[in-house]
Motif scaffolding. Structure first.
Motif, PDB file in Angstrom:
ATOM      1  N   MET A  88      22.034  16.056 -26.782  1.00 41.14           N
ATOM      2  CA  MET A  88      21.117  15.479 -27.758  1.00 41.14           C
ATOM      3  C   MET A  88      19.781  15.154 -27.118  1.00 41.14           C
ATOM      4  SD  MET A  88      23.706  12.964 -29.824  1.00 41.14           S
ATOM      5  CE  MET A  88      22.472  11.925 -30.573  1.00 41.14           C
ATOM      6  N   SER A  98      30.747  13.367 -40.330  1.00 46.29           N
ATOM      7  CA  SER A  98      29.384  12.826 -40.347  1.00 46.29           C
ATOM      8  C   SER A  98      29.287  11.415 -40.895  1.00 46.29           C
ATOM      9  CB  SER A  98      28.475  13.707 -41.216  1.00 46.29           C
ATOM     10  OG  SER A  98      28.475  15.009 -40.769  1.00 46.29           O
ATOM     11  N   ILE A  99      29.933  11.222 -42.025  1.00 46.65           N
ATOM     12  CA  ILE A  99      29.754   9.971 -42.736  1.00 46.65           C
ATOM     13  C   ILE A  99      30.495   8.837 -42.038  1.00 46.65           C
ATOM     14  CG2 ILE A  99      30.344   8.787 -44.893  1.00 46.65           C
ATOM     15  CD1 ILE A  99      28.111  10.809 -45.111  1.00 46.65           C
ATOM     16  N   ILE A 153      22.076   5.788 -36.590  1.00 44.94           N
ATOM     17  CA  ILE A 153      23.065   5.786 -35.512  1.00 44.94           C
ATOM     18  C   ILE A 153      22.744   6.781 -34.394  1.00 44.94           C
ATOM     19  CG2 ILE A 153      24.738   7.370 -36.625  1.00 44.94           C
ATOM     20  CD1 ILE A 153      25.825   4.149 -35.005  1.00 44.94           C
ATOM     21  N   ALA A 154      22.277   7.992 -34.739  1.00 48.17           N
ATOM     22  CA  ALA A 154      21.995   8.969 -33.683  1.00 48.17           C
ATOM     23  C   ALA A 154      20.736   8.586 -32.911  1.00 48.17           C
ATOM     24  CB  ALA A 154      21.854  10.367 -34.283  1.00 48.17           C
ATOM     25  N   PHE A 207      19.930   5.559 -32.171  1.00 47.85           N
ATOM     26  CA  PHE A 207      20.355   4.546 -31.196  1.00 47.85           C
ATOM     27  C   PHE A 207      20.948   5.188 -29.956  1.00 47.85           C
ATOM     28  CE2 PHE A 207      21.012   1.384 -34.850  1.00 47.85           C
ATOM     29  CZ  PHE A 207      19.718   0.928 -34.707  1.00 47.85           C
ATOM     30  N   THR A 208      21.773   6.208 -30.145  1.00 52.38           N
ATOM     31  CA  THR A 208      22.458   6.749 -28.971  1.00 52.38           C
ATOM     32  C   THR A 208      21.523   7.539 -28.071  1.00 52.38           C
ATOM     33  OG1 THR A 208      23.123   8.667 -30.250  1.00 52.38           O
ATOM     34  CG2 THR A 208      24.723   6.904 -30.062  1.00 52.38           C
ATOM     35  N   ARG A 211      19.343  11.570 -40.503  1.00 52.95           N
ATOM     36  CA  ARG A 211      19.834  11.067 -39.211  1.00 52.95           C
ATOM     37  C   ARG A 211      19.314  11.943 -38.076  1.00 52.95           C
ATOM     38  NH1 ARG A 211      26.234  10.995 -38.549  1.00 52.95           N
ATOM     39  NH2 ARG A 211      26.069   9.157 -39.865  1.00 52.95           N
ATOM     40  N   TRP A 212      19.309  13.251 -38.321  1.00 50.30           N
ATOM     41  CA  TRP A 212      18.940  14.160 -37.233  1.00 50.30           C
ATOM     42  C   TRP A 212      17.453  14.483 -37.217  1.00 50.30           C
ATOM     43  CZ3 TRP A 212      22.186  14.599 -33.399  1.00 50.30           C
ATOM     44  CH2 TRP A 212      23.520  14.245 -33.654  1.00 50.30           C
ATOM     45  N   LYS A 218      22.823  -2.568 -30.315  1.00 45.52           N
ATOM     46  CA  LYS A 218      23.349  -1.221 -30.457  1.00 45.52           C
ATOM     47  C   LYS A 218      24.857  -1.226 -30.251  1.00 45.52           C
ATOM     48  CE  LYS A 218      20.779   1.018 -27.400  1.00 45.52           C
ATOM     49  NZ  LYS A 218      20.292   2.179 -26.657  1.00 45.52           N
ATOM     50  N   ARG A 242      26.784  -2.152 -33.282  1.00 44.25           N
ATOM     51  CA  ARG A 242      26.759  -1.067 -34.249  1.00 44.25           C
ATOM     52  C   ARG A 242      27.762   0.016 -33.867  1.00 44.25           C
ATOM     53  NH1 ARG A 242      22.478  -0.156 -37.440  1.00 44.25           N
ATOM     54  NH2 ARG A 242      22.325  -2.360 -37.778  1.00 44.25           N
ATOM     55  N   TYR A 243      27.838   0.306 -32.561  1.00 41.20           N
ATOM     56  CA  TYR A 243      28.775   1.343 -32.107  1.00 41.20           C
ATOM     57  C   TYR A 243      30.220   0.940 -32.389  1.00 41.20           C
ATOM     58  CZ  TYR A 243      24.829   3.265 -29.441  1.00 41.20           C
ATOM     59  OH  TYR A 243      23.624   3.797 -29.060  1.00 41.20           O
ATOM     60  N   ASN A 272      34.669   5.665 -38.292  1.00 39.83           N
ATOM     61  CA  ASN A 272      34.897   7.107 -38.212  1.00 39.83           C
ATOM     62  C   ASN A 272      34.634   7.569 -36.795  1.00 39.83           C
ATOM     63  OD1 ASN A 272      35.003   9.862 -38.424  1.00 39.83           O
ATOM     64  ND2 ASN A 272      33.802   9.971 -40.304  1.00 39.83           N
ATOM     65  N   ALA A 288      32.903  11.041 -36.289  1.00 40.71           N
ATOM     66  CA  ALA A 288      31.479  11.033 -36.606  1.00 40.71           C
ATOM     67  C   ALA A 288      30.711  10.271 -35.540  1.00 40.71           C
ATOM     68  CB  ALA A 288      31.245  10.419 -37.979  1.00 40.71           C
ATOM     69  N   LEU A 296      30.267  12.541 -32.618  1.00 46.41           N
ATOM     70  CA  LEU A 296      29.285  13.598 -32.889  1.00 46.41           C
ATOM     71  C   LEU A 296      27.883  13.043 -33.104  1.00 46.41           C
ATOM     72  CD1 LEU A 296      31.394  15.985 -35.125  1.00 46.41           C
ATOM     73  CD2 LEU A 296      30.560  16.434 -32.823  1.00 46.41           C
ATOM     74  N   SER A 297      27.749  11.716 -33.130  1.00 41.30           N
ATOM     75  CA  SER A 297      26.407  11.132 -33.175  1.00 41.30           C
ATOM     76  C   SER A 297      25.949  10.757 -31.770  1.00 41.30           C
ATOM     77  CB  SER A 297      26.392   9.872 -34.041  1.00 41.30           C
ATOM     78  OG  SER A 297      26.842  10.165 -35.325  1.00 41.30           O
ATOM     79  N   GLY A 298      26.754  11.116 -30.785  1.00 41.96           N
ATOM     80  CA  GLY A 298      26.367  10.876 -29.404  1.00 41.96           C
ATOM     81  C   GLY A 298      26.905   9.596 -28.800  1.00 41.96           C
ATOM     82  N   ILE A 299      27.771   8.899 -29.517  1.00 42.55           N
ATOM     83  CA  ILE A 299      28.348   7.677 -28.960  1.00 42.55           C
ATOM     84  C   ILE A 299      29.453   8.053 -27.976  1.00 42.55           C
ATOM     85  CG2 ILE A 299      29.657   5.581 -29.488  1.00 42.55           C
ATOM     86  CD1 ILE A 299      28.278   5.563 -32.222  1.00 42.55           C
TER      87      ILE A 299
END
Lengths: 497, 338
Positions: free
Chosen positions: A325, A340-341, A353-354, A356-357, A407-408, B204, B207-208, B215, B218, B221-224
């Motif tokens: 990413m 995703s959700i 959320i993305a 933040f990471t 998000r992306w 953060k 939130r994680y 989920n 998800a 796949l969001s990078g966590i």
């Protein structure tokens, strides 16, 4: 069986889901129910299946009126509901699933396995299919699972089968098999209500149609009297955006993304391709082509055995999603609900959320920044929401997907992997997603779309890579692309000579 | 009084736009407040002393040990896991803190040591859950037995005593002392509640935790880094349990290795449940658990005020826990259907 739903109203609190909807279906009829996501199709079918009671209105079945049905009543009356998420128990055998809750017994205590298996064979024979009832359901593919559900409906003499998007996970050949069986059922006087977003299918299989829009009845009639354009118009309530609104921009020559000898047996082998700046590359194929696994691998979500991926000449660290990413690759995964959700979070938090990471350096988060972030992306993606603090599950599928795009977008990546980005969303929203893909390409992003729908691929891509059993079988430029050739190479017909 | 006259229309408008939604939000999302108020009213009717300042403070004080642990448990449960080993972690940490104190007579070293040991044991849980991907129920069931056994072995089956002279002159003040008439224990508990609310809502990391519980796929796949988040969650719960263990030592002055912290995990889970956190993960509030633990502890005093024989206390507790959770379920369903 003749069913009439008369003047059905249903509200959820302040939200009016159905307003004065009437619907009827006769014997031996295949009836297509059309509507965008959120049009009220599922609500109406849930009322018919006894899952939800209507706020007002009557249900008339063979002359008897009901104010509402219970699930049990619906089953007794011969109504079967085959949900999109199949309701089979993977860890039980096929015949056990067929007879679940209605097991045959010997002297009321012991299960009569032999008889259940015999009857299962019988029903499969009637349907002209070959499934071994003693297999575990998890060993079946999607079509077979679907057929088992239909078999269950036939076994218990259903007179009406409701199918909610039964073909989303099926290949063309499997869809044809399904249609043959549906026609066979029709001959025996069994009716079907068929819910689908796929226009061509509806015209092939259905006799009559009913269109809902925004919870209201719009039109009903015979498919033979209308064409696809007319149907789409009824569906979205406005002239469909012409294809010319979606165009392909001029290409840069700069190569941004390069995949070299990437392998991950048994899913895919020796994958080589590149994507230029501002280019949209589609990757397609049939079930078992390994494209889903490839998309995961490119994002660092699946271990590869060999090969590498370069972005702007620099090798990506495929062992960490976060690092991929940060290198400027974003991904919209397939199967929104599962991948995703984040269902317990509101829309704002789902967007953030993305960010933040991968980009938020600070430990703390600020509400105000989140709202700004959302509004900035809302303009681009055109998300329709009441309040951004509403739960994400309150949105329709298309809007949920736009939230995921937001998000992306926020990350402003250079490369976007879009895995089945229009899965389970309606025609109107699909066009908006295509426009977003367009928009990204115009911004000079490189985009890889994983999809199995030809019209979609044809609309958006510059090049199309066709995979067959984990290998690249053919690469077409947009000008060379047509559906027949795509099928030819997807099925590996060139290799069978 | 302000000079303004009471404007009825304005008030109505206010109630419509802000007041009712606010009350509705309390009733649906934070209904643990309602259970607490109900319980306090019952207590008040039964005994006039019940709602006095002193009795309330006393209530919070006695719930502090398990309360601090329950805060960690809330986080664990929101992330979709469970930690059954907290009682044993408390026992092991308390026993070793006592030994540390006996050797050094230093508060600072003892606190530090308690936090270190607690975190370490929590990390062990987190490692197996996050990296080895074993279900947290199994991991912590195993470590619950293992940590307890280590503690009992250390005490040779009996208690670990603290050097009484040093205890009275140094440690006891923390367990029994007050500041502005409010016990240190209460101050510390409330401070940690505040910190945890902050952690879970404003960072953060918080939130994680919600994302992982809601989920996991998800989230990944969001990078966590899901594995690492799980390790942090269990380690932090260990750290909180370590703090609770230190307070336990200052309060009781000895550690019975076989019984210290026994069944704390159950009370902690009960408090989390009463506080409205979803056992399936993804949903919940730290402040809910704070109210939950007070509800749980006020049950005892309400019952004694009502002169109910103590033997049936747990029966009534059980009924109330189930009742609270059922109430939330009903309210939640209504929310979904509306």
């Amino acid at each position: 069986m003749i069913i009439e739903l008369k003047n059905i109203y249903k509200n959820f609190g302040a939200v009016q889901a159905l307003t004065d909807v009437s619907f009827s279906i006769g014997e031996a009829e295949i009836h297509g129910l059309l509507g965008e996501n959120g049009a009220g199709k599922s609500t109406l079918m849930n009322i018919l299946g006894g899952v939800l009671p209507p706020t007002s209105g009557t249900i008339v079945i063979d002359g008897t009126s009901y104010t509402h049905l219970t699930p049990h009543q619906a089953v007794e009356l011969g109504i079967s509901f085959i949900h999109q998420e199949l309701n089979l128990v993977n860890d039980l055998k096929v015949f056990e699933n067929l007879f679940i809750n209605r097991e045959l017994t010997k002297s009321k205590i012991f299960l009569n396995k032999k008889e259940m298996i015999r009857k299962s064979h019988e029903v499969f024979k009637r349907m002209n299919i070959d499934i071994d009832p003693t297999l575990f359901v998890r060993e079946l593919d999607t079509l077979e699972k679907q057929l088992v559900e239909i078999a269950r409906a036939i076994l218990f003499e259903s007179k009406l089968i409701i199918m909610d998007e039964p073909t989303t996970a099926l290949t063309d050949k499997e869809i044809n098999n399904l249609f043959t069986i549906m026609r066979e059922l029709k001959k025996n006087g069994i009716s079907c209500i068929y819910i689908s977003h796929k226009m061509p299918e509806l015209f092939v299989i259905c006799d009559k149609y009913t269109v809902l829009r925004d919870g209201k009845f719009i039109d009903s009639g015979f498919f033979k009297d209308i064409n696809e354009n007319k149907a789409t118009e009824l569906l979205v309530g406005r002239k469909i955006i012409e294809d010319k609104d979606i165009h392909r921009n001029q290409l840069d020559t700069e190569i941004v993304f390069e995949v070299q000898d990437l392998s991950c047996p048994p899913y895919f082998n020796n994958i080589n391709f590149n994507v230029k700046k501002g280019e949209v590359v589609a990757i397609t194929g049939l079930f078992g082509d390994g494209r889903g696994e490839l998309s995961e691998a490119l994002f660092g979500a699946r271990k590869v055995s060999s090969g590498k991926v370069l972005k702007n000449g620099k090798q990506l660290n495929l062992s960490s999603i976060k690092s991929v990413m940060k290198s400027g690759v974003g991904m919209i995964p397939r199967n929104r609900k599962e991948r995703s959700i984040i269902k317990d979070m509101n829309i704002l938090n789902n967007v953030s959320i993305a960010h933040f990471t991968s980009q938020h350096k600070k430990i703390l988060i600020k509400n105000k920044e989140e709202i700004e972030r959302f509004e900035k992306n809302q303009k681009v993606t055109n998300i329709k929401v009441g309040s951004p603090k509403d739960p994400i599950t309150s949105l329709s599928g298309g809007n949920q997907q736009k939230v995921i795009f937001a998000r992306w977008f926020e990350l402003d990546s250079d490369v976007y992997l879009l895995d089945n980005p229009t899965q389970g969303i309606d025609v109107g929203a699909k066009f908006e997603i295509y426009k977003l893909i367009n928009y990204l390409a115009e911004q000079g992003k490189s985009i890889i779309v994983f999809s199995s729908e030809f019209p979609e691929i044809y609309k958006v891509c510059h090049r199309c890579i066709i995979m067959y059993r984990g290998e690249i079988n053919k690469i077409f430029k947009h000008d060379e692309l047509n559906e027949v050739d795509m099928m030819f190479y997807s099925t590996g017909s060139n290799k069978k000579e | 009084m302000s000079g303004k006259t009471f404007d009825k229309a304005k008030f109505k408008e206010y109630m419509k736009t802000k007041g009712w939604p606010f009350l509705k939000n309390i009733l649906i999302n934070h209904n643990y407040v309602v259970s607490l108020i109900l319980l306090l009213i019952i207590g008040r009717i039964a005994s006039p002393n019940f709602l006095s300042f002193a009795s309330l403070i006393n209530l919070i004080k006695s719930s502090a040990f398990i309360g601090i642990i329950a805060l960690g448990m809330t986080m664990v449960i929101i992330s979709g896991n469970i930690d059954l080993s907290v009682g044993s972690i408390l026992a092991f940490t308390a026993a070793n803190t006592a030994i540390m104190f006996n050797n050094t007579h230093s508060i600072l070293l003892s606190v530090g040591y308690a936090m270190f040991i607690g975190t370490l044991l929590g990390f062990v849980n987190g490692f197996f859950v996050g990296k080895a991907k074993v279900a947290s129920f199994i991991v912590t069931l195993a470590t619950m037995a293992a940590f307890r056994s280590l503690t009992v072995q250390q005490g040779q089956g009996g208690p670990i005593l603290i050097d009484q002279e040093a205890y009275y002159s140094i440690l006891r003040t923390i367990g029994y002392g007050t500041f502005l008439k409010i016990p240190y224990l209460v101050w510390i508990f409330v401070l940690i509640v505040g910190l945890m609310i902050f952690l879970m809502t404003k960072t953060k990391f918080g939130r994680y935790v919600y994302a992982v519980g809601s989920n996991e796929k998800a989230a990944k796949l969001s990078g966590i880094n899901v594995d690492r988040i799980k390790i942090y969650i269990f380690s932090l719960t260990g750290l909180l349990t370590g703090i609770a263990a230190f307070l336990y030592v200052t309060r009781f002055g000895s550690v019975d290795t076989a019984t210290a912290g026994k069944s704390y995990e159950l009370d902690a889970i009960a408090a989390v449940a009463i506080g409205g956190t979803s056992m399936a993960g993804g949903k919940g509030f730290i402040q809910g658990t704070f109210f939950g633990i007070i509800v749980l502890y006020s049950i005892d005093s309400v019952l004694s005020a009502l002169r109910v024989p103590a033997f049936v206390n747990d029966l009534i507790k059980g009924i109330l826990i189930l009742g609270a959770v059922l109430l939330q379920k009903v309210l939640n369903n209504r929310k979904v259907n509306n």
